[in-house]
Design a protein around this motif. Structure first.
Motif, PDB file in Angstrom:
ATOM      1  N   LYS A  91       0.822  -1.210   0.000  1.00 44.96           N
ATOM      2  CA  LYS A  91       0.000   0.000   0.000  1.00 44.96           C
ATOM      3  C   LYS A  91       0.857   1.261   0.000  1.00 44.96           C
ATOM      4  N   ARG A  92       1.991   1.167   0.706  1.00 40.50           N
ATOM      5  CA  ARG A  92       2.875   2.336   0.824  1.00 40.50           C
ATOM      6  C   ARG A  92       4.052   2.279  -0.150  1.00 40.50           C
ATOM      7  N   GLU A  93       4.007   1.310  -1.018  1.00 39.38           N
ATOM      8  CA  GLU A  93       5.092   1.109  -2.003  1.00 39.38           C
ATOM      9  C   GLU A  93       6.459   0.946  -1.343  1.00 39.38           C
ATOM     10  N   ILE A  94       6.445   0.279  -0.210  1.00 41.39           N
ATOM     11  CA  ILE A  94       7.718  -0.059   0.453  1.00 41.39           C
ATOM     12  C   ILE A  94       8.132  -1.429  -0.099  1.00 41.39           C
ATOM     13  N   ASP A  95       9.309  -1.465  -0.732  1.00 38.76           N
ATOM     14  CA  ASP A  95       9.623  -2.725  -1.405  1.00 38.76           C
ATOM     15  C   ASP A  95      10.744  -3.524  -0.750  1.00 38.76           C
ATOM     16  N   ALA A  96      11.270  -3.060   0.333  1.00 35.28           N
ATOM     17  CA  ALA A  96      12.320  -3.831   1.009  1.00 35.28           C
ATOM     18  C   ALA A  96      12.345  -3.451   2.488  1.00 35.28           C
ATOM     19  N   LEU A  97      12.969  -4.319   3.287  1.00 32.74           N
ATOM     20  CA  LEU A  97      12.870  -4.159   4.739  1.00 32.74           C
ATOM     21  C   LEU A  97      14.182  -4.519   5.431  1.00 32.74           C
ATOM     22  N   VAL A  98      14.523  -3.730   6.464  1.00 37.87           N
ATOM     23  CA  VAL A  98      15.620  -4.121   7.358  1.00 37.87           C
ATOM     24  C   VAL A  98      14.976  -4.546   8.676  1.00 37.87           C
ATOM     25  N   VAL A  99      15.325  -5.738   9.131  1.00 42.17           N
ATOM     26  CA  VAL A  99      14.769  -6.286  10.374  1.00 42.17           C
ATOM     27  C   VAL A  99      15.901  -6.435  11.383  1.00 42.17           C
ATOM     28  N   ILE A 100      15.781  -5.737  12.498  1.00 42.39           N
ATOM     29  CA  ILE A 100      16.820  -5.832  13.539  1.00 42.39           C
ATOM     30  C   ILE A 100      16.261  -6.683  14.668  1.00 42.39           C
ATOM     31  N   GLY A 101      16.903  -7.802  14.964  1.00 45.70           N
ATOM     32  CA  GLY A 101      16.394  -8.673  16.022  1.00 45.70           C
ATOM     33  C   GLY A 101      17.218  -9.943  16.137  1.00 45.70           C
ATOM     34  N   GLY A 102      16.613 -10.943  16.718  1.00 42.49           N
ATOM     35  CA  GLY A 102      17.306 -12.217  16.893  1.00 42.49           C
ATOM     36  C   GLY A 102      16.840 -13.245  15.877  1.00 42.49           C
ATOM     37  N   ASP A 103      17.109 -14.512  16.148  1.00 46.24           N
ATOM     38  CA  ASP A 103      16.850 -15.516  15.111  1.00 46.24           C
ATOM     39  C   ASP A 103      15.360 -15.698  14.808  1.00 46.24           C
ATOM     40  N   GLY A 104      14.497 -15.485  15.818  1.00 42.29           N
ATOM     41  CA  GLY A 104      13.048 -15.532  15.540  1.00 42.29           C
ATOM     42  C   GLY A 104      12.672 -14.462  14.526  1.00 42.29           C
ATOM     43  N   SER A 105      13.214 -13.279  14.725  1.00 48.53           N
ATOM     44  CA  SER A 105      12.945 -12.174  13.804  1.00 48.53           C
ATOM     45  C   SER A 105      13.472 -12.492  12.400  1.00 48.53           C
ATOM     46  N   TYR A 106      14.607 -13.185  12.352  1.00 49.24           N
ATOM     47  CA  TYR A 106      15.171 -13.581  11.051  1.00 49.24           C
ATOM     48  C   TYR A 106      14.218 -14.512  10.300  1.00 49.24           C
ATOM     49  N   ARG A 107      13.541 -15.387  11.061  1.00 50.20           N
ATOM     50  CA  ARG A 107      12.601 -16.318  10.399  1.00 50.20           C
ATOM     51  C   ARG A 107      11.468 -15.548   9.736  1.00 50.20           C
ATOM     52  N   GLY A 108      11.008 -14.516  10.428  1.00 52.72           N
ATOM     53  CA  GLY A 108       9.974 -13.655   9.839  1.00 52.72           C
ATOM     54  C   GLY A 108      10.506 -12.963   8.586  1.00 52.72           C
ATOM     55  N   ALA A 109      11.740 -12.490   8.658  1.00 59.08           N
ATOM     56  CA  ALA A 109      12.349 -11.790   7.519  1.00 59.08           C
ATOM     57  C   ALA A 109      12.499 -12.728   6.319  1.00 59.08           C
ATOM     58  N   LEU A 110      12.827 -13.967   6.608  1.00 56.98           N
ATOM     59  CA  LEU A 110      12.983 -14.946   5.535  1.00 56.98           C
ATOM     60  C   LEU A 110      11.635 -15.233   4.873  1.00 56.98           C
ATOM     61  N   ALA A 111      10.605 -15.351   5.713  1.00 63.97           N
ATOM     62  CA  ALA A 111       9.260 -15.626   5.170  1.00 63.97           C
ATOM     63  C   ALA A 111       8.828 -14.482   4.252  1.00 63.97           C
ATOM     64  N   LEU A 112       9.096 -13.251   4.656  1.00 60.98           N
ATOM     65  CA  LEU A 112       8.705 -12.094   3.826  1.00 60.98           C
ATOM     66  C   LEU A 112       9.497 -12.081   2.516  1.00 60.98           C
ATOM     67  N   THR A 113      10.788 -12.379   2.614  1.00 57.67           N
ATOM     68  CA  THR A 113      11.626 -12.405   1.404  1.00 57.67           C
ATOM     69  C   THR A 113      11.080 -13.425   0.419  1.00 57.67           C
ATOM     70  N   ASN A 114      10.696 -14.589   0.952  1.00 57.38           N
ATOM     71  CA  ASN A 114      10.170 -15.645   0.080  1.00 57.38           C
ATOM     72  C   ASN A 114       8.864 -15.235  -0.585  1.00 57.38           C
ATOM     73  N   GLN A 115       8.234 -14.212  -0.016  1.00 56.67           N
ATOM     74  CA  GLN A 115       6.988 -13.733  -0.629  1.00 56.67           C
ATOM     75  C   GLN A 115       7.181 -12.424  -1.381  1.00 56.67           C
ATOM     76  N   GLY A 116       8.440 -12.122  -1.721  1.00 49.19           N
ATOM     77  CA  GLY A 116       8.678 -11.004  -2.641  1.00 49.19           C
ATOM     78  C   GLY A 116       9.113  -9.693  -2.019  1.00 49.19           C
TER      79      GLY A 116
END
Ligand code: ATP
Length: 319
Positions: A91-116
């Motif tokens: 909606k906001r035309e944000i096309d990439a993300l930086v996620v600062i956190g631990g390994d749980g947060s990384y799993r979320g980041a990976l899931a988002l990457t896999n969805q584009g």
């Protein structure tokens, strides 16, 4: 890449603000707009997202915690919930993300990457429990806090022939305990890696008392190993020391980040932006032999915990 988002997730850590500042400033200088996502993945899903200007990240490099707030949202494992977050970004035309956190947060980041949505993970945790990096953002500051506290406990322990049993954080990673044990000259360090044999530890304490004639003893122990209050009572009952337990708790998470953490966060933040600008996602940033590196998140999550045998050996030779 026209717009990137940034969020902090999981437990907070000193230096997260320095990373937010670095990502924002480097991106803006590269002509990319930056959006702050508040309260981790919860804010992403709920659309709590605001633009960040250069000035918004001024005067924060020395502040502990995270200006973006952090949260845990266990439901984010559900692809339907992730989809809601992706909608908010689109909606906001944000096309990439930086996620600062631990390994749980990384799993979320990976899931988002896999969805584009390309995501880059930065290791923000005091626990130093991310294998692909020698150091996480916040570890050095937490270590300083622990060392300052243990130094003080040592003063009073000496006066009273006490054994201070100090529980430190680390979330199954023994680094905070081992590093602070070396830095404070502790008598005993107990981590998930060393294991915990209660009777053997009590025997060693007796030896420090009777044979080595120590006026005090410091035992640094990682969280989640044993009930330190109960253990301190056993020290009083079974050795010549009077045992006292101290659980340092959340003070370890706070405080102004050390210069080391500020510089580390700045270097890592720069790398995250450079990766996203190069169209790369699904990676996490680390530092190895003082070089900033990037590793695929999948690979990073699979790595076995680093062996700290050499440091443990050093500790054993110093007591
Ligand atoms: P720390 O443990 O150092 O505090 P962390 O990032 O490991 O940090 P977690 O609570 O494990 O902390 O994860 C933070 C958030 O990341 C969770 O609340 C959840 O929103 C998201 N998350 C965790 N695991 C997954 C997963 N498997 N898939 C998607 N998202 C996840």
């Amino acid at each position: 890449v026209k717009r990137i988002g940034i969020l902090t997730s999981g437990g907070d850590a000193p230096g997260m603000n320095a990373a937010i500042r670095a990502v924002t400033r480097v991106a803006l200088k590269s002509g990319v707009e930056v959006y702050g996502i508040y309260d981790g993945y919860r804010g992403l899903v709920e659309g709590y997202i605001e633009p960040l200007t250069r000035n918004d990240v001024g005067d924060i490099i020395d502040r502990g915690g995270t200006i973006l707030g952090s949260a845990r949202l266990p439901e984010f494992k559900d692809p339907a919930v992730q989809e809601k977050g992706i909608m908010q970004l689109r909606k906001r035309e944000i096309d990439a993300l930086v996620v600062i956190g631990g390994d749980g947060s990384y799993r979320g980041a990976l899931a988002l990457t896999n969805q584009g949505i390309n995501c880059i993970g930065l290791p923000g945790t005091i626990d130093n429990d991310i294998t692909c990096t020698d150091s996480t953002i916040g570890f050095d500051t937490a270590l300083s806090t622990v060392v300052e506290a243990v130094d003080k406990l040592r003063d009073t322990s000496s006066s009273h022939h006490r054994c201070s049993v100090v529980e430190v954080m680390g979330n199954h990673c023994g680094d905070l305990a081992l590093w602070s044990g070396i830095a404070c000259g502790a008598e005993i360090v107990i981590t998930a890696q060393t294991g915990f044999e209660e009777t053997e530890v009590l025997e060693r304490l007796k030896e420090f008392d009777v044979v080595k004639k120590k006026r005090h003893a410091i035992v640094v122990i990682s969280e989640k190993i044993t009930d330190v209050d109960a253990f301190a009572k056993k020290v009083s009952l079974n050795t010549g020391f009077s045992g006292r337990a101290t659980v340092l708790g959340h003070v370890q998470r706070g405080g102004s980040p050390t210069p080391i953490d500020r510089v580390l966060a700045s270097r890592m933040g720069e790398k995250a932006v450079d990766l996203l600008l190069a169209g790369i996602g699904g990676q996490c940033v680390g530092i190895k032999d003082n070089q900033i590196i990037a590793v695929p998140i999948e690979e990073a999550l699979d790595m076995p915990r680093a062996s700290r045998k050499r440091l443990q050996d050093l500790f054993d030779r110093l007591v």
